[in-house]
Scaffold this active site. Structure first.
Site, PDB file in Angstrom:
ATOM      1  N   LYS A 177       0.723  -1.286   0.089  1.00  0.00           N
ATOM      2  CA  LYS A 177       0.125  -0.003   0.062  1.00  0.00           C
ATOM      3  C   LYS A 177       0.746   1.305   0.049  1.00  0.00           C
ATOM      4  CE  LYS A 177      -4.083  -2.307   1.750  1.00  0.00           C
ATOM      5  NZ  LYS A 177      -3.494  -3.839   1.738  1.00  0.00           N
TER       6      LYS A 177
HETATM    7  C1  LIG Z   1      -4.240  -4.822   1.335  1.00  0.00           C
HETATM    8  C2  LIG Z   1      -3.538  -6.012   1.020  1.00  0.00           C
HETATM    9  C3  LIG Z   1      -4.068  -6.763   0.372  1.00  0.00           C
HETATM   10  C4  LIG Z   1      -5.196  -6.842  -0.300  1.00  0.00           C
HETATM   11  O1  LIG Z   1      -5.236  -5.782  -1.269  1.00  0.00           O
HETATM   12  P1  LIG Z   1      -6.669  -5.330  -1.825  1.00  0.00           P
HETATM   13  O2  LIG Z   1      -6.345  -3.925  -2.851  1.00  0.00           O
HETATM   14  O3  LIG Z   1      -7.647  -4.841  -0.722  1.00  0.00           O
HETATM   15  O4  LIG Z   1      -7.068  -6.220  -2.951  1.00  0.00           O
HETATM   16  C5  LIG Z   1      -3.185  -8.153   0.221  1.00  0.00           C
HETATM   17  N1  LIG Z   1      -2.051  -8.304   0.868  1.00  0.00           N
HETATM   18  C6  LIG Z   1      -1.339  -7.296   1.509  1.00  0.00           C
HETATM   19  C7  LIG Z   1      -0.184  -7.503   2.388  1.00  0.00           C
HETATM   20  C8  LIG Z   1      -2.340  -6.162   1.910  1.00  0.00           C
HETATM   21  O5  LIG Z   1      -1.891  -5.192   2.752  1.00  0.00           O
END
Ligand SMILES: *Cc1c(COP(=O)(O)O)cnc(C)c1O
Length: 467
Positions: free
Chosen positions: A112
């Site tokens: 993110k």
């Molecule tokens: C947020 C997250 C996901 C999922 O991502 P989305 O955009 O919600 O599909 C997968 N793995 C990790 C480590 C995350 O932080």
């Protein structure tokens, strides 16, 4: 570039308007009026560019007149400068045809950061230009929260209140949020699930007077700018592996559908993406949808991959809008029934179209540990539980043609989930030096029931007044 709401009622906005609004007034999500598309020659010309440069070039068409290319390039340069790997998003080969695209070299060790480090700068720029302040409210199942907090800490024009489900994040995730003691940051532990947190955020946005009073803004993956900022790394990987002259497939461990939507977008922009594989834990609403058009809400169960402990995949609405021929009224009707009945009535033709490209895979906790072990023993690769679901999905559902590489989105550093990794291989992955003292740092957060009035009062108490 103008943006439309998936529910067809809200007035179109430009990139900056969409950035600051998050959710549209009609409850829908914003999408560009038309998708930028590059020719094969234009894609080839992007090969070999440094990540920050590629990122500015691919995001700029989405920003249009709202942002000059030079300004955007300065922002992507800064956003990725602090990453712990010179490639920003390195590709690591796992076997003959599969690769991990490591998206976890940012400040909070999860993918993110790739979007959020840019988003914080986009917000700052837009607010400074307008002379405004905002209050960001967000819901997190773990990683969004710390990434948003790192992107917004100590920023002058932003107050941030982050909701997380009490006891449902890992300790590392919680501490990465609650040990940031900057005065503009507050954390609330909600006694409920991630979906309760997300519902509270949506309800605050739907409370028009509150939304105006607080100048609410979103950083959840419903914010279009986040999806846009995730597009470049899929292009980066595909170009490195031979696209546009060679097709690729992506495997993405998904919860909210945001990350895989960005992979879908590079296909829409002209790269040959053969297949999109979606990895899920036991909370597998998307895999059930793809298997049998069963998009039905069940209770959220905790798993070793808590960032995917989600039963409502908010960003799916954007794909739905496309599958329904960009018919906002039809999308609003489907979403309305989903909200009311907990079962999304996706028309059969739309479902079939989705299954031609997307393939879903479910892995339970024991399977996740076995996959972490397998990667460690066969490739010497240490994967976090989310990434492991992606690699297992890639093996199970890779395209028949072995010449098509499969790129797995490696979404978190293994040290973010040390308990699962230790359970799998008996080793506890150490935190990188910049986070080594995390367990000694002081925490600060409050708790609340999942009650809108209570949470709004806490947000009001935290936000410095606008204007
Ligand atoms: C947020 C997250 C996901 C999922 O991502 P989305 O955009 O919600 O599909 C997968 N793995 C990790 C480590 C995350 O932080």
């Amino acid at each position: 570039m103008r943006y439309l709401s998936t529910r067809g009622q809200a007035a179109p906005r430009d990139f900056e308007g969409v950035l600051l609004a998050g959710l549209a007034e009609d409850g829908g999500l914003f999408l560009p009026e038309s998708w930028p598309s590059l020719s094969a020659a234009e894609w080839r010309a992007l090969r070999g560019l440094p990540y920050a440069e590629l990122s500015a070039r691919l995001i700029h068409p989405f920003a249009g007149e709202a942002l000059s290319f030079e300004t955007l390039r300065a922002m992507t340069g800064e956003a990725y400068a602090g990453f712990g790997h010179p490639a920003i998003a390195p590709l690591v080969q796992l076997d003959q045809r599969s690769f991990a695209l490591e998206l976890f070299h940012g400040p909070t060790l999860a993918f993110k950061d790739m979007a959020m480090q840019l988003l914080g700068r986009l917000f700052d720029h837009a607010l400074a230009r307008r002379g405004e302040r905002i209050t960001i409210v967000g819901a997190t199942s773990g990683d969004t929260g710390s990434a948003a907090i790192e992107a917004c800490r100590d920023r002058h024009a932003i107050d941030l209140v982050m909701l997380h489900p009490e006891g449902r994040t890992s300790e590392v995730q919680r501490r990465q949020m609650t040990t940031v003691l900057s005065p503009n940051i507050a954390n609330i532990a909600i006694q409920g699930s991630f979906d309760d947190c997300q519902d509270l955020v949506k309800a605050m946005f739907n409370d028009a007077p509150f939304r105006r009073e607080m100048h609410l803004a979103a950083v959840n993956s419903i914010n279009w700018a986040r999806v846009a900022a995730q597009i470049p790394y899929y292009a980066y990987a595909a170009l490195a592996l031979g696209a546009p002259d060679r097709p690729v497939a992506f495997s993405v461990p998904t919860g909210n559908f945001g990350n895989v939507l960005a992979a879908w977008a590079v296909r829409r922009m002209g790269l040959p993406v053969e297949r999109l594989i979606i990895g899920a834990n036991r909370n597998n609403i998307l895999a059930r949808f793809l298997a049998s058009n069963d998009m039905s809400i069940r209770t959220v169960e905790p798993s070793y991959s808590p960032s995917m402990d989600i039963q409502v995949s908010s960003n799916f609405e954007r794909l739905l809008f496309e599958l329904l021929g960009r018919d906002g009224a039809a999308t609003a009707a489907v979403m309305g029934r989903f909200r009311a009945e907990g079962l999304m009535p996706v028309p059969d033709a739309a479902w079939r179209e989705a299954t031609a490209l997307f393939h879903g895979f479910t892995l339970d906790d024991p399977g996740t540990l076995a996959e972490i072990r397998r990667l460690w023993t066969t490739a010497g690769y240490l994967a976090d539980p989310h990434t492991a679901i992606g690699t297992a999905a890639a093996r199970a559902l890779a395209p028949e043609d072995p010449g098509i590489p499969v790129v797995v989105a490696a979404t978190a550093h293994p040290a973010k989930f040390p308990d699962a990794v230790e359970a799998a291989i008996g080793l506890r992955p150490p935190l990188p030096p910049r986070l080594a003292d995390l367990y000694e740092r002081q925490e600060r957060y409050s708790g609340a029931a999942p009650d809108l009035a209570v949470v709004e009062a806490l947000v009001r108490g935290h936000a410095r007044r606008n204007g």
